[in-house]
Design an enzyme around this catalytic site. Structure first.
Site, short mmCIF file in Angstrom:
data_model
loop_
_atom_site.label_atom_id
_atom_site.label_comp_id
_atom_site.label_asym_id
_atom_site.label_seq_id
_atom_site.Cartn_x
_atom_site.Cartn_y
_atom_site.Cartn_z
N MET A 19 0.84 -1.20 0.00
CA MET A 19 0.00 0.00 0.00
C MET A 19 0.88 1.26 0.00
O MET A 19 1.19 1.80 -1.03
CB MET A 19 -0.95 -0.01 1.21
CG MET A 19 -2.01 -1.08 1.15
SD MET A 19 -3.20 -0.84 -0.18
CE MET A 19 -4.04 0.62 0.37
N CYS A 20 1.25 1.70 1.16
CA CYS A 20 1.90 3.00 1.31
C CYS A 20 3.33 3.03 0.77
O CYS A 20 3.74 4.03 0.19
CB CYS A 20 1.84 3.44 2.76
SG CYS A 20 0.12 3.53 3.35
N VAL A 21 4.07 1.95 0.94
CA VAL A 21 5.43 1.92 0.39
C VAL A 21 5.37 1.95 -1.12
O VAL A 21 6.07 2.72 -1.78
CB VAL A 21 6.21 0.68 0.91
CG1 VAL A 21 7.52 0.51 0.15
CG2 VAL A 21 6.45 0.81 2.41
#
Length: 182
Positions: free
Chosen positions: A118-120
């Site tokens: 997701m965020c990475v």
């Protein structure tokens, strides 16, 4: 001016054992991120912590004002280190991260944290789209198992499935040892 910045994404209590949204191997991920953080501090590298907070109290994790939404003590920010608050997977979305990096003259970003899928992933792709050279430290990133269309995806497969395309065309993907030796 620092040419490189270390960006630590969402290394927050809810991702650790006993948290609201456990990520596989999060304690190891955080220990590796702490090694990168210690090295960056010693080298005078710009350090930016990113903290995700959900949009409402009914979210399954990172609820506003809860201990689970706080950055884990393993990588506790110093008073002199920036903490970017975000509400979406992309750490650049509606934050001042881009301005911070540009104002500091950053060319290269080293990224670690959670969740890989997701965020990475979203932050790495955005960083490259904004013109930065990205390095992702694989063993300082954590993924969570998932499921789609009746297919269960273990965390280690999720990790590989997201790091492989990043390594193919977005970022240099390395281990903590390689990052510290490089």
């Amino acid at each position: 001016m620092p040419e490189t910045a270390l960006i630590l994404i969402d290394i927050q209590n809810d991702y650790f054992p006993g948290g609201a949204w456990e990520v596989d191997k999060m304690e190891t991920v955080a220990a590796n991120a702490a090694r990168l953080l210690d090295h960056a501090r010693t080298a005078g590298t710009l350090v930016i912590h990113v903290r995700h907070e959900a949009g409402s109290d009914s979210a399954p994790f990172f609820r506003p004002g809860t201990p689970g939404a706080q950055i884990n003590a393993t990588v506790k920010p110093r008073d002199t280190e920036a903490v970017v608050l975000k509400h979406r997977p992309n750490s650049f979305h509606e934050t001042d991260l881009l301005d911070m990096l540009r104002d500091a003259g950053v060319v290269n970003v080293t990224i670690c944290g959670a969740m890989t899928q997701m965020c990475v992933d979203a932050t790495t792709r955005a960083a490259v789209d904004f013109g930065f050279k990205a390095t992702v430290v694989a063993d300082a990133c954590g993924a969570k198992a998932g499921s789609f269309d009746g297919i269960d995806v273990p965390a280690e497969v999720m990790q590989a499935a997201f790091l492989a395309p990043l390594a193919m065309s977005y970022a240099k993907v390395v281990t903590t040892k390689e990052a510290l030796d490089g």
